[in-house]
Design a protein around this motif. Structure first.
Motif, short mmCIF file in Angstrom:
data_model
loop_
_atom_site.label_atom_id
_atom_site.label_comp_id
_atom_site.label_asym_id
_atom_site.label_seq_id
_atom_site.Cartn_x
_atom_site.Cartn_y
_atom_site.Cartn_z
N SER A 186 40.13 32.41 52.11
CA SER A 186 41.23 33.40 52.06
C SER A 186 42.18 34.48 51.86
CB SER A 186 42.40 31.95 53.04
OG SER A 186 42.56 31.38 52.23
N ALA A 187 42.19 35.00 50.44
CA ALA A 187 42.99 35.61 50.28
C ALA A 187 41.92 36.93 50.31
CB ALA A 187 42.12 35.45 48.23
N VAL A 188 42.89 38.18 49.52
CA VAL A 188 42.42 39.88 50.04
C VAL A 188 41.44 40.02 48.62
CG1 VAL A 188 43.17 41.79 50.12
CG2 VAL A 188 44.45 40.20 50.93
N CYS A 189 40.21 39.11 49.23
CA CYS A 189 38.52 39.78 48.45
C CYS A 189 37.96 40.60 49.22
CB CYS A 189 38.55 38.32 48.05
SG CYS A 189 37.01 38.37 47.44
N ALA A 190 37.55 41.90 48.27
CA ALA A 190 36.61 42.40 49.42
C ALA A 190 35.17 42.22 48.85
CB ALA A 190 36.79 43.88 48.47
N ALA A 191 35.09 40.61 47.88
CA ALA A 191 33.40 39.99 47.87
C ALA A 191 33.52 41.10 46.53
CB ALA A 191 33.21 39.27 49.57
N CYS A 192 33.57 41.67 46.16
CA CYS A 192 32.02 43.03 45.86
C CYS A 192 31.60 42.01 44.69
CB CYS A 192 33.15 44.58 44.82
SG CYS A 192 34.29 44.04 43.88
N GLY A 193 31.82 40.99 44.05
CA GLY A 193 31.65 40.75 43.06
C GLY A 193 31.53 41.19 41.82
N GLN A 194 32.26 41.90 41.24
CA GLN A 194 31.73 42.98 40.74
C GLN A 194 32.27 41.70 39.46
OE1 GLN A 194 31.36 46.05 39.27
NE2 GLN A 194 29.65 46.45 40.76
N CYS A 195 33.35 40.77 39.00
CA CYS A 195 33.86 39.98 38.54
C CYS A 195 32.82 38.80 38.32
CB CYS A 195 35.07 38.81 39.68
SG CYS A 195 34.12 38.14 40.93
N THR A 196 32.19 38.32 39.19
CA THR A 196 30.68 37.86 38.86
C THR A 196 29.91 39.22 37.70
OG1 THR A 196 28.90 38.30 40.13
CG2 THR A 196 30.41 36.93 41.42
N LEU A 197 30.07 39.93 37.77
CA LEU A 197 28.95 40.89 36.83
C LEU A 197 29.31 40.24 35.63
CD1 LEU A 197 26.30 42.79 37.92
CD2 LEU A 197 28.44 44.41 38.05
N VAL A 198 30.76 40.69 35.42
CA VAL A 198 31.63 40.38 33.90
C VAL A 198 31.81 39.63 33.40
CG1 VAL A 198 32.19 42.99 34.26
CG2 VAL A 198 33.35 40.77 35.53
N CYS A 199 31.42 38.37 34.59
CA CYS A 199 32.48 36.33 34.20
C CYS A 199 31.22 36.59 32.53
CB CYS A 199 31.95 35.87 34.88
SG CYS A 199 32.56 33.91 34.05
N PRO A 200 31.67 36.37 31.53
CA PRO A 200 30.72 35.55 30.27
C PRO A 200 30.33 34.27 30.66
CG PRO A 200 33.53 35.94 29.74
CD PRO A 200 33.17 35.45 31.31
N VAL A 201 30.45 33.65 31.28
CA VAL A 201 29.76 31.88 31.50
C VAL A 201 29.43 32.49 32.63
CG1 VAL A 201 31.78 31.22 29.60
CG2 VAL A 201 33.12 31.28 31.98
N ASN A 202 29.74 30.53 33.49
CA ASN A 202 29.87 30.40 34.97
C ASN A 202 30.81 30.54 35.59
OD1 ASN A 202 27.40 30.48 36.20
ND2 ASN A 202 26.88 28.30 36.48
N ALA A 203 32.00 30.67 35.13
CA ALA A 203 32.89 30.38 36.23
C ALA A 203 33.11 31.30 37.65
CB ALA A 203 34.34 30.61 35.29
N LEU A 204 32.32 32.34 37.46
CA LEU A 204 32.68 33.41 39.03
C LEU A 204 30.88 33.96 38.60
CD1 LEU A 204 35.06 35.41 38.14
CD2 LEU A 204 35.26 34.68 39.98
N LYS A 205 30.54 33.18 39.74
CA LYS A 205 29.28 33.51 41.10
C LYS A 205 28.69 33.63 42.36
CE LYS A 205 28.88 28.72 40.27
NZ LYS A 205 28.07 27.32 39.58
#
Lengths: 607, 165
Positions: A186-205
């Motif tokens: 429900s947040a203002v998130c574009a869902a682009c997933g660039q965060c999942t690309l840079v997360c060094p661990v399995n916290a964002l996927k």
């Protein structure tokens, strides 16, 4: 230029360089964790500390500027001990479930432990976080695993200008989240997933779709159709050890067939279709403008092959292939949604056609058809859940796999990917032109559209060497070009002498810049291409890690290679597209096309 | 009809409060670098910073909610809970700590059924912790509003609290 000493070695440094940069250039490796070249340099994790002669404490090499005569030591007993203790402290607040963690193999935190040779964990204690947020259709946040490196915060705020994630609270209570009690869904998130690309661990996927797809494949009642986006073939080899920039188009088709998909289609086919639909939409907008200003008469327009109902003459028109960009625009620039092309993204078009045209051709009940899209993208997972992405109550696409997920499935299926033969896609939605290939890179959709639009209007090829619009090729944030319609065909006389300025951007911060120009009434452009991820789909949020500019460049070159290797390089010359129009769709922008291939947008709140 | 409903006044007050806040934001040129000052003023106006107020600030200043919420949750000065009529500040500075400040705090939490940073359901008390209020000679000390209570006995808190309505 000046000299300094690192580990008794005299090295030269340039003004403005950090110790880490000088060391790297001189092949001295300093371990890092939160550091992300060009994007995130905060010194948050302190793993890169070094001893600097004369300094009271250890210095984080990623943020400490190199100075003349500086003497640096990178692995003294003091440094090694500090790094190990830092690592152990981070480990004390991280689940050690590595044996059953999906990121185990490419977890940067685990790999760092090996480099540092940490073999004890002395600080077991309280855990600070326990939230697993599955509310988003695209991205899962497992806060248990977050090591607070803040790379995602940098990418989301600075590169993408979205700000869905930031650090909340302080000290031991710190967490990276959308704020308040908000969940990502429900947040203002574009869902682009660039965060999942840079997360060094399995916290964002990405949100897992592999189970759904395995189940569909095992269901004897279902005909399971798969399609692959243009950028996937330029990166899928990487998880199998192939170097970045290896094209694996044929192996990918072969692997999908061996996994049990009943038909292996290519999203590139509908990328060609998008060019026809979007190209004629642009021409329609230009014509509508000319009609309104009296530069052309209705009778003259009737002779053109334009959409029956002309679109509103809103310019610049902006591409709509990137669902992350669409969601961003809906949140942040909702008064300007009429600038967006009404075209669905190519994989949604292929889904819609599979469950209508293909179903009719094959005599299959569309309810028994299951469409899987393999995408370089996480936002596509969200896109397929949009209510308008269905026809007669049947979803256009049933599941979206990221490139990373497909690689996992190929491995799990026991397929020796590297040694697969090259196989073609299936007919009737497998053939594509070079124009479709370049959809995968920033500037590609624009170039592909121009190849068709220019030729429709003038009857001649786009006047650029090898058909490449050089000014819009490359990784710069905002690229512009202009060309003139000259010696046009008689029926397009109202465009004679018109100079068209165009702009291309990738990454949402660049989009914001171009949209601000529109909002200020100062946009000189007729057509803008926006891709949500920096570099375009080749470095989309669903692509294999790691992604940096070197990897981007190699994937980009591969995509242009694919284009140049094609016998047909212009979408309107794709023979299967011609068949599709004559057999089923009628004209570009016609009634059937409009029902199946076009969509509408939703105004969303900016907070 | 002798009991008068004050809903109407409350709505008008809220409108006024938002107008005042808007003026503050404009006075600070809508600059993101002035966010902390604006939040200070907002808390002075509303008494606390509920999500609705934070969102109003986000929209006016074109800032992401996660950023404003990040600042609000970082500084202990800011509170997202309405304050009680009285604020209890338990000192946990060194002197008070060694003389039983922690026991006083635990007893207060027990008695009021709230945690640090929270407010009782009847809005009578808010509970806070301070690291030294400069009354070490009176340890363990508790300040309620502006009155310092000295050598507080965790077993006799009821007497102390009963002075406050």
């Amino acid at each position: 230029m000046f000299t300094m000493t690192i580990n008794q070695q005299q090295v030269t440094a340039r003004a403005g360089e950090t110790i880490l940069e000088v060391a790297k250039r001189n092949h001295i490796q300093i371990p890092t964790l939160c550091h992300l070249e060009g994007i995130h340099q905060l010194g948050a994790c302190r793993i890169c500390v070094v001893e600097v002669e004369g300094a009271k404490s250890l210095m984080a090499s990623c943020v400490t500027p190199a100075t003349d005569g500086m003497v640096v030591r990178t692995h003294t007993p003091k440094v090694r001990k500090a790094r190990k203790v830092l690592y152990e402290l981070m480990l004390s607040d991280h689940p050690t479930d590595c044996l059953h963690c999906a990121r185990s193999n490419d977890c940067e935190f685990r790999q760092l432990g090996e480099v540092l040779q940490v073999d004890v964990s002395r600080f077991a204690g309280q855990r600070s976080k326990n939230l697993v947020d599955t509310s988003s259709a695209a991205i899962v946040r497992d806060n248990n695993k977050c090591i607070l490196c803040r790379r995602c915060v940098s990418v989301c705020n600075e590169i993408q200008g979205v700000g869905a994630l930031n650090a909340q609270n302080r000290g031991f209570g710190t967490s990276i989240s959308p704020g308040g009690d908000l969940l990502l869904g429900s947040a203002v998130c574009a869902a682009c997933g660039q965060c999942t690309l840079v997360c060094p661990v399995n916290a964002l996927k990405e949100k897992d779709a592999t189970e759904m797809v395995w189940n569909a494949l095992a269901d004897p009642e279902l005909t399971v159709v798969v399609q692959t986006a243009p950028a996937v073939r330029a990166a899928l080899g990487e998880p199998f050890g192939m170097p970045p920039g290896t094209l694996v188009t044929g192996k990918m088709a072969a692997a999908l067939r061996r996994m049990g998909f009943d038909a292996v289609f290519d999203t590139n086919f509908t990328a060609d279709l998008t060019i026809l639909e979007e190209g004629y939409e642009l021409l329609g907008r230009l014509a509508a403008g000319a009609l309104a200003s009296g530069a052309v008469t209705r009778e003259q327009l009737d002779k053109l092959n334009l959409p029956g109902h002309l679109p509103a003459p809103v310019l610049p028109m902006i591409t709509s292939c990137s669902p992350g960009w669409i969601k961003y625009a809906e949140h942040f620039y909702s008064p300007y949604l009429d600038h967006l092309s009404s075209c669905k993204s190519p994989h949604m078009m292929l889904g819609a056609l599979t469950k209508t045209w293909y179903a009719q051709k094959q005599g299959i009940d569309p309810k028994r058809l299951y469409v899987v899209s393999v995408m370089p993208c996480t936002a596509k997972k969200y896109e397929v859940t949009r209510p308008e992405m269905a026809t007669d109550g049947i979803a256009n696409v049933d599941a979206v796999l990221t490139t990373r997920e497909l690689a996992h499935m190929i491995r799990e299926a026991g397929i020796d990917f590297v040694h697969l033969p090259d196989e073609p896609f299936d007919s009737p939605m497998g053939q594509s032109t070079g124009a479709a290939d370049i959809f995968g890179v920033t500037g590609g959709v624009m170039e592909a559209a121009l190849r068709t639009v220019y030729e429709v209007v003038t009857g001649r090829e786009l006047p650029f060497e090898k058909l490449h619009v050089q000014p819009i090729v490359g990784l710069e944030r905002i690229k512009t070009a202009s060309f003139q319609f000259a010696d046009v065909k008689p029926e397009w006389s109202f465009l004679e002498g018109v100079t068209a300025q165009i702009a291309v951007t990738s990454g949402l911060a660049g989009a914001a810049h171009l949209l601000d120009e529109i909002a200020a009434g100062k946009s000189p452009y007729v057509f803008i291409e926006v891709m949500g991820c920096p570099g375009g789909c080749i470095s989309g949020g669903g692509q294999p890690r790691p992604v940096n500019d070197e990897v981007r460049r190699k994937r980009l070159e591969a995509i242009y290679r694919e284009d140049e290797g094609k016998p047909i390089r212009k979408s309107h010359e794709n023979p299967d597209i011609k068949t599709l129009y004559s057999e089923f769709l009628g004209n570009p922008g016609g009634h059937v096309a409009h029902q199946l291939l076009h969509t509408c947008y939703t105004v969303r709140s900016r907070t | 009809m002798d009991q008068q409903c004050d809903c109407q006044t409350a709505v008008i007050d809220e409108q006024k409060a938002y107008q005042t806040l808007l003026q503050v934001i404009e006075d600070y040129d809508r600059k993101p670098s002035n966010l902390i000052q604006i939040l200070h003023m907002a808390q002075a106006i509303f008494g606390y910073l509920p999500e609705t107020v934070q969102r109003f600030i986000c929209e006016q200043m074109e800032l992401p909610f996660s950023e404003v919420s990040g600042v609000v949750s970082f500084y202990s000065y800011f509170t997202t809970q309405p304050k009680g009529r009285h604020t209890i500040q338990v000192c946990l500075g060194t002197a008070c700590y060694v003389r039983g400040g922690k026991k006083v705090l635990d007893a207060l939490k027990d008695l009021l059924q709230i945690d640090v940073g929270e407010t009782t359901a009847d809005r009578r008390f808010s509970l806070e912790v301070k690291r030294c209020i400069g009354a070490c000679g009176l340890a363990p000390a508790v300040a309620i509003d502006s009155v310092v209570h000295k050598r507080v006995n965790p077993n006799k808190l009821q007497d102390m609290l009963s002075q406050y309505e």
